[in-house]
Design an enzyme around this catalytic site. Structure first.
Site, PDB file in Angstrom:
ATOM      1  N   ARG A  56     137.430  13.109  43.632  1.00  0.00           N
ATOM      2  CA  ARG A  56     138.888  13.058  43.632  1.00  0.00           C
ATOM      3  C   ARG A  56     139.512  13.473  44.949  1.00  0.00           C
ATOM      4  O   ARG A  56     140.383  12.795  45.477  1.00  0.00           O
ATOM      5  CB  ARG A  56     139.468  14.012  42.572  1.00  0.00           C
ATOM      6  CG  ARG A  56     139.451  13.496  41.196  1.00  0.00           C
ATOM      7  CD  ARG A  56     139.185  14.637  40.245  1.00  0.00           C
ATOM      8  NE  ARG A  56     137.798  15.011  40.401  1.00  0.00           N
ATOM      9  CZ  ARG A  56     136.815  14.436  39.718  1.00  0.00           C
ATOM     10  NH1 ARG A  56     137.072  13.547  38.830  1.00  0.00           N
ATOM     11  NH2 ARG A  56     135.554  14.760  39.941  1.00  0.00           N
ATOM     12  N   THR A  57     139.092  14.630  45.462  1.00  0.00           N
ATOM     13  CA  THR A  57     139.782  15.167  46.640  1.00  0.00           C
ATOM     14  C   THR A  57     139.612  14.213  47.808  1.00  0.00           C
ATOM     15  O   THR A  57     140.566  13.860  48.503  1.00  0.00           O
ATOM     16  CB  THR A  57     139.227  16.564  46.977  1.00  0.00           C
ATOM     17  OG1 THR A  57     139.333  17.374  45.814  1.00  0.00           O
ATOM     18  CG2 THR A  57     140.002  17.202  48.117  1.00  0.00           C
ATOM     19  N   LYS A  85     121.539  19.831  61.930  1.00  0.00           N
ATOM     20  CA  LYS A  85     120.726  20.066  63.130  1.00  0.00           C
ATOM     21  C   LYS A  85     120.979  21.451  63.703  1.00  0.00           C
ATOM     22  O   LYS A  85     120.457  21.800  64.749  1.00  0.00           O
ATOM     23  CB  LYS A  85     121.068  19.024  64.205  1.00  0.00           C
ATOM     24  CG  LYS A  85     120.810  17.589  63.792  1.00  0.00           C
ATOM     25  CD  LYS A  85     121.157  16.678  64.967  1.00  0.00           C
ATOM     26  CE  LYS A  85     121.135  15.214  64.563  1.00  0.00           C
ATOM     27  NZ  LYS A  85     121.739  14.367  65.595  1.00  0.00           N
ATOM     28  N   ARG A 106     135.811  19.879  53.473  1.00  0.00           N
ATOM     29  CA  ARG A 106     135.244  20.657  52.362  1.00  0.00           C
ATOM     30  C   ARG A 106     133.873  21.146  52.809  1.00  0.00           C
ATOM     31  O   ARG A 106     133.075  20.390  53.368  1.00  0.00           O
ATOM     32  CB  ARG A 106     135.107  19.794  51.114  1.00  0.00           C
ATOM     33  CG  ARG A 106     134.328  20.499  50.021  1.00  0.00           C
ATOM     34  CD  ARG A 106     134.387  19.756  48.721  1.00  0.00           C
ATOM     35  NE  ARG A 106     135.721  19.826  48.142  1.00  0.00           N
ATOM     36  CZ  ARG A 106     136.018  19.378  46.919  1.00  0.00           C
ATOM     37  NH1 ARG A 106     135.086  18.843  46.163  1.00  0.00           N
ATOM     38  NH2 ARG A 106     137.240  19.491  46.436  1.00  0.00           N
ATOM     39  N   HIS A 134     141.270  26.271  47.431  1.00  0.00           N
ATOM     40  CA  HIS A 134     141.423  24.806  47.381  1.00  0.00           C
ATOM     41  C   HIS A 134     142.928  24.534  47.324  1.00  0.00           C
ATOM     42  O   HIS A 134     143.476  24.144  46.295  1.00  0.00           O
ATOM     43  CB  HIS A 134     140.709  24.278  46.131  1.00  0.00           C
ATOM     44  CG  HIS A 134     140.513  22.802  46.086  1.00  0.00           C
ATOM     45  ND1 HIS A 134     141.075  21.929  46.988  1.00  0.00           N
ATOM     46  CD2 HIS A 134     139.788  22.033  45.225  1.00  0.00           C
ATOM     47  CE1 HIS A 134     140.717  20.697  46.675  1.00  0.00           C
ATOM     48  NE2 HIS A 134     139.932  20.729  45.619  1.00  0.00           N
TER      49      HIS A 134
HETATM   50  C1  NCD Z   1     137.469  21.110  41.820  1.00  0.00           C
HETATM   51  C2  NCD Z   1     136.789  21.689  43.051  1.00  0.00           C
HETATM   52  O1  NCD Z   1     136.148  20.950  43.818  1.00  0.00           O
HETATM   53  O2  NCD Z   1     136.949  22.886  43.237  1.00  0.00           O
HETATM   54  N1  NCD Z   1     137.452  19.710  41.820  1.00  0.00           N
HETATM   55  C3  NCD Z   1     138.444  19.050  42.474  1.00  0.00           C
HETATM   56  O3  NCD Z   1     138.618  19.178  43.673  1.00  0.00           O
HETATM   57  N2  NCD Z   1     139.270  18.309  41.738  1.00  0.00           N
HETATM   58  C4  NCD Z   1     136.984  21.698  40.540  1.00  0.00           C
HETATM   59  C5  NCD Z   1     135.509  21.696  40.248  1.00  0.00           C
HETATM   60  O4  NCD Z   1     134.691  21.178  40.997  1.00  0.00           O
HETATM   61  O5  NCD Z   1     135.177  22.210  39.171  1.00  0.00           O
END
Ligand code: NCD
Length: 305
Positions: A56-57, A85, A106, A134
Site C-alpha cells: 500500500r505505502t 554491499k 522505508r 509511520h
Molecule cells: C503498516 C506498516 O507497514 O507499518 N502497513 C502499512 O503501511 N499500511 C502496518 C503493518 O504492516 O502491519
C-alpha cells in the site's frame, strides 16, 4: 500554504495547524483525482526507496506522484541495493538525492529516517522505520477518521493488537494528541503494550487513556483501530505463535454498533472477513485515502502549495 519543515520523519513534529492544512489539501486532491489528476509536479521525480516489504505505502506514494504529473525512480529490497554491499544509509540518501527531487524511504531500523533526513539534499519522507514511526499512515488515518466521523475532537479511539511493534499506532497516538477531548484505549497482551514514549506523551498532554487486555474494552469506542501482530519484529518465534491469534474481531462483536472499524492493513486473522460487509468497516476506504493524503504531502513538501 507550505509546511514549516523540509522533512517528515515523525508525527511529533506536526502541529494542529499542520494537520489541518494537510487534511484540507488532501480534500482538494480528492477533487483533482476525480478529474484524473493534474500537472502540478510535472518534471519532479520521487525516489521511492523501500528496504522492507510494502504494498500500500509504496503503491500509493507512486500513484500519488504520478497523479500529480511527476515521475518516480525506485529501489527495493536491501538484498538488491548497495546497502547490502555495506553502504551506509547516509551515503545511499546523498546518492539518491542526486537523482530525485523528493525521497520516501522505508527501512527496518528505528531511527533510520532521522539519519536519512539529517543528510538528505531534498525533502525526505519516512515511509516506516522499523517499529518506530509511520507518519504518512497516521495522516491518512486521521483523514479517514475525519471523513468517517465528520470530526476528530471529542472521539474515543481504541487501538488493538501489537501496540509495541506497530509503528502506525505510535504515530497515530501523537497525532490524536493534537485534538481536544480525545480518549485513547490501548488494548494489547501484556507482552505488546504501548511503548513508554507514547504513554509518557499521553500523561504529559493530559490525554485520557487506559491500557486494557480484553477486546471488549474497545467495543464502546467511536473508532476501533485493529493492528496485525508484527511477526517480523519478534526475536522469539514461539512467542509470536503464542500471541498471533490473541484478538479476532468478528461481525458478532459489532451487532447494533456504529463503531468505525479501521486497520492499516495487511490483515492476517485479527479481523474476520464477515466484518468486511458491515457499512462501518472502513479499512478499504482507508486504503484509498492514502493517495490524496500523499499527493498533499508531496505537493506541500515540494513547495508547490
Ligand atoms: C503498516 C506498516 O507497514 O507499518 N502497513 C502499512 O503501511 N499500511 C502496518 C503493518 O504492516 O502491519
Amino acid at each position: 500554504m507550505g509546511l514549516p519543515f523540509t522533512h517528515l520523519t515523525s508525527t511529533k513534529q506536526l502541529s494542529r495547524s499542520d494537520t489541518d492544512a494537510i487534511v484540507g489539501v488532501a480534500q482538494d486532491m480528492e477533487g483533482i483525482l476525480k478529474k484524473g489528476g493534474c500537472d502540478l509536479l510535472r518534471g519532479k521525480i520521487l525516489g521511492s526507496l523501500f528496504y522492507e516489504p510494502s504494498t500500500r505505502t509504496r503503491l500509493s506514494f507512486e500513484s500519488a506522484m504520478q497523479r500529480l504529473g511527476g515521475d518516480i525512480v525506485t529501489a527495493d529490497g536491501i538484498q538488491f541495493s548497495s546497502l547490502y554491499k555495506g553502504e551506509s544509509i547516509e551515503d545511499t540518501i546523498v546518492v539518491a538525492s542526486q537523482y530525485c527531487d523528493i525521497i520516501a524511504m522505508r527501512h527496518p531500523e528505528v531511527g533510520s529516517a532521522d539519519r536519512a533526513a539529517a543528510v538528505s539534499l531534498v525533502p525526505f519522507i519516512n515511509a516506516g522505520d522499523g517499529p518506530g514511526q509511520h507518519p504518512t499512515q497516521a495522516l491518512l488515518d486521521l483523514f479517514t477518521i475525519q471523513k468517517e466521523c465528520g470530526k476528530i475532537d471529542g472521539l474515543k479511539v481504541a487501538m488493538v493488537g501489537d501496540l509495541r511493534f506497530g509503528r502506525t499506532v505510535h504515530s497515530l497516538s501523537f497525532l490524536l494528541g493534537l485534538y481536544d477531548k480525545i480518549t485513547l484505549v490501548f488494548v494489547s497482551p501484556k507482552e505488546l503494550t504501548m511503548p513508554e514514549k507514547v504513554i509518557t506523551f499521553c500523561k504529559e498532554k493530559g490525554i485520557a487513556f487506559s491500557e486494557e487486555r480484553a477486546l471488549d474494552a474497545a467495543l464502546t469506542a467511536d473508532v476501533l483501530y485493529m493492528t496485525r501482530i508484527q511477526e517480523e519484529r519478534f526475536t522469539d518465534h514461539s512467542e509470536y505463535e503464542r500471541l498471533k491469534s490473541v484478538y479476532t474481531l468478528k461481525a458478532a462483536h459489532l451487532k447494533g454498533k456504529r463503531t468505525v472499524i479501521m486497520h492499516p492493513l495487511p490483515r492476517v486473522t485479527e479481523i474476520a472477513t464477515d466484518v468486511d460487509a458491515l457499512p462501518n468497516a472502513a479499512y478499504f476506504r482507508q486504503v484509498r485515502n492514502g493517495v490524496p493524503v500523499r499527493m498533499a504531502l508531496l505537493a506541500m513538501l515540494l513547495g508547490k502549495l
